[in-house]
Scaffold this motif. Sequence first.
Motif, PDB file in Angstrom:
ATOM      1  N   TYR A  24       0.836  -1.199   0.000  1.00 40.11           N
ATOM      2  CA  TYR A  24       0.000   0.000   0.000  1.00 40.11           C
ATOM      3  C   TYR A  24       0.872   1.251   0.000  1.00 40.11           C
ATOM      4  O   TYR A  24       0.661   2.169  -0.777  1.00 40.11           O
ATOM      5  N   PHE A  28       1.202   4.173  -3.202  1.00 38.21           N
ATOM      6  CA  PHE A  28       0.193   5.191  -2.880  1.00 38.21           C
ATOM      7  C   PHE A  28       0.471   6.524  -3.583  1.00 38.21           C
ATOM      8  O   PHE A  28      -0.388   7.079  -4.256  1.00 38.21           O
ATOM      9  N   ARG A  32      -1.841   8.412  -6.394  1.00 36.67           N
ATOM     10  CA  ARG A  32      -2.433   9.667  -5.942  1.00 36.67           C
ATOM     11  C   ARG A  32      -2.021  10.802  -6.876  1.00 36.67           C
ATOM     12  O   ARG A  32      -2.839  11.601  -7.312  1.00 36.67           O
ATOM     13  N   SER A  43     -10.295  12.588  -2.679  1.00 32.49           N
ATOM     14  CA  SER A  43     -11.111  11.410  -2.412  1.00 32.49           C
ATOM     15  C   SER A  43     -11.220  10.519  -3.657  1.00 32.49           C
ATOM     16  O   SER A  43     -11.336   9.305  -3.540  1.00 32.49           O
ATOM     17  N   LYS A  46      -8.110   8.456  -3.489  1.00 32.38           N
ATOM     18  CA  LYS A  46      -8.246   7.379  -2.510  1.00 32.38           C
ATOM     19  C   LYS A  46      -9.090   6.238  -3.086  1.00 32.38           C
ATOM     20  O   LYS A  46      -8.708   5.076  -3.026  1.00 32.38           O
ATOM     21  N   ASP A  47     -10.241   6.592  -3.654  1.00 30.34           N
ATOM     22  CA  ASP A  47     -11.129   5.566  -4.202  1.00 30.34           C
ATOM     23  C   ASP A  47     -10.450   4.756  -5.297  1.00 30.34           C
ATOM     24  O   ASP A  47     -10.538   3.534  -5.321  1.00 30.34           O
ATOM     25  N   HIS A  50      -7.689   2.490  -3.787  1.00 33.08           N
ATOM     26  CA  HIS A  50      -8.229   1.355  -3.042  1.00 33.08           C
ATOM     27  C   HIS A  50      -8.861   0.327  -3.973  1.00 33.08           C
ATOM     28  O   HIS A  50      -8.681  -0.871  -3.807  1.00 33.08           O
ATOM     29  N   LEU A  53      -6.164  -1.661  -5.778  1.00 31.13           N
ATOM     30  CA  LEU A  53      -5.575  -2.729  -4.963  1.00 31.13           C
ATOM     31  C   LEU A  53      -6.537  -3.900  -4.792  1.00 31.13           C
ATOM     32  O   LEU A  53      -6.126  -5.053  -4.811  1.00 31.13           O
ATOM     33  N   MET A  54      -7.819  -3.586  -4.663  1.00 28.80           N
ATOM     34  CA  MET A  54      -8.813  -4.660  -4.562  1.00 28.80           C
ATOM     35  C   MET A  54      -8.776  -5.546  -5.815  1.00 28.80           C
ATOM     36  O   MET A  54      -8.811  -6.771  -5.714  1.00 28.80           O
ATOM     37  N   ILE A  57      -5.502  -7.527  -5.771  1.00 25.85           N
ATOM     38  CA  ILE A  57      -5.473  -8.582  -4.763  1.00 25.85           C
ATOM     39  C   ILE A  57      -6.388  -9.736  -5.162  1.00 25.85           C
ATOM     40  O   ILE A  57      -6.011 -10.909  -5.080  1.00 25.85           O
ATOM     41  N   ILE A 195     -19.477   5.239  -3.293  1.00 30.22           N
ATOM     42  CA  ILE A 195     -18.127   5.310  -3.825  1.00 30.22           C
ATOM     43  C   ILE A 195     -18.204   6.129  -5.098  1.00 30.22           C
ATOM     44  O   ILE A 195     -19.235   6.139  -5.766  1.00 30.22           O
ATOM     45  N   ASN A 196     -17.154   6.843  -5.432  1.00 31.88           N
ATOM     46  CA  ASN A 196     -17.250   7.766  -6.546  1.00 31.88           C
ATOM     47  C   ASN A 196     -17.092   7.119  -7.909  1.00 31.88           C
ATOM     48  O   ASN A 196     -17.265   7.763  -8.915  1.00 31.88           O
TER      49      ASN A 196
END
Lengths: 197, 349
Positions: A24, A28, A32, A43, A46-47, A50, A53-54, A57, A195-196
Amino acid sequence: MQYSDVDFINGIKQHDEIILKALYRQYFKMIRHFVLTNNGNESDAKDVYHETLMVLIHNAQKENFILRSSLSTLIYAIARRLWLKHLNKHKNLYPSGDLYHQNFDPKDDDITSYLEEYQEKEKHIEKMQVAMQQLGNPCYQLLKEFYYNHLSMEQIAEKLGYNNADVAKNQKYKCLQRLKKIFFETNEPSFTKNINL
Amino acid sequence: MTDLFDKYLQHQMNEEEKKAFEETLNSNDAIKKAFDEYQSLMNAFKDYHQKNELEQKMNEWYLEEMTSISDHHKKNWWQVAYIAASVALIVTLTGLWFYDTLKKETKKQDKEITYLKKELSNIQKQQHHLVQNIEKIKTQQHPTANSQSTGFLIASNYLLTTYHSVQNADSVFVENEYLQRNKALVVYTNKNLDLALLYVPQLKITNIPIHLLNKSAELGSNVFTLGYPSDQLVYNEGYISAMNGYDNDSAFYQITLPLNPGNSGGPLFDSSGSLIGIVMSKNTSMEGVAFALKSTMIYNIKDSLPADSIKQIWTKAFKKFPSKKENKSSTIQKMKTFIFKVYVYQKSV
């Protein structure tokens, strides 16, 4: 400590929290920066990160996963695709997106299939979330201890404060029946996701 | 039947049982179907749980990363506007120059000058318009709230703020510079103490550095607060100027600290960074005099809280002793992501 790409992938497969955190931190700033310099705000960044990574993974945990490029390239490519999708979906909010004019390689089938597989899974997860909201936290805790942490009914009874293993088992059975009923009956998730993307 | 499925899926069968079970699956379609269903249910559950856990962890890591990034890249909309405007200016001036040279030379020069001036003021207008437009785009995303105040996280999902700020609210949203806008539910209010507890499902964050002190602060001690009287987080410092609040009310401290509307609900920290109160109100007749609810009073409502889960939060959020003294700016760096703007929407009256 420095990890190699292989370390990271193995860490993902074993769900090693220390390595996941290192992963992470490692990427990052890159993602970003990418989002912030392409019309996104904090934001959004961030979305996107994340979700990237989901996706990674989820796919890396599969047995047939092969890393064809460097991890950094892969993460960047996933994030880029996710952000492009988002920009295209909300053109009105991002009037001057430079990204539309950049071509991405549509032949990059790996990324496409990664995203598709993740979305497929996401559907199940959302259904499960709806079901869990109806079932409540005690059921969630019970099922989690049994199916995820593989505790015995005795251990669960003790941990969650049931009188004995039979009570816990009975409760687990009820939870499961209700879960089945809700999960297989709901076809459309009835909530909007915050979530955006 | 599910017992059998569990046993099989968790590899608890011996070879014989396993073989027998697999044979049943192959020969009995109904059981096979039930088993497949069961397996997909279990996978969905595991995925759901894994995602939950991961999201929670990533939120923690995110906050760590953000607090370590000191230079916060804010978009400079003015700069964008100026660049756009100067491009427009150059284009127009060039256009004017062409226009100028094409014009008949008989025209008087002073006329041209006034003309140019007018054009320039037009350009200025356009530029102004452009800036306004950009400002609009920036703020358009959410309708304006009826009121704004401050709140802060005391535990995962839970924020404290004042009752008067969420009173009569139709909906409440929280947001700060690091975390996107989320809907909040008012789960507990206390009119006497002017206190409200908000629940935000999306803010699953552990390791919150804010600790309420279950111990009275002392007269004259230095205090500071962080809050959202405007769009950005604002720092103010002062001192405890009296041990009782307005009208000698012992639930409050009187503090001398410059405050503005929007500060209410903000955390009041002592110099060690422990939370000793919540900013509530200010005195209109005396400059700089304000009141803050004592953290010890907040602790005392523990028994009247509606649910055991919330009582547990109280037990965890309060400390008997001040935290280790840290340098103020690092305390602020640590705290700032946990302090939120609280937007309140009301139905138009």
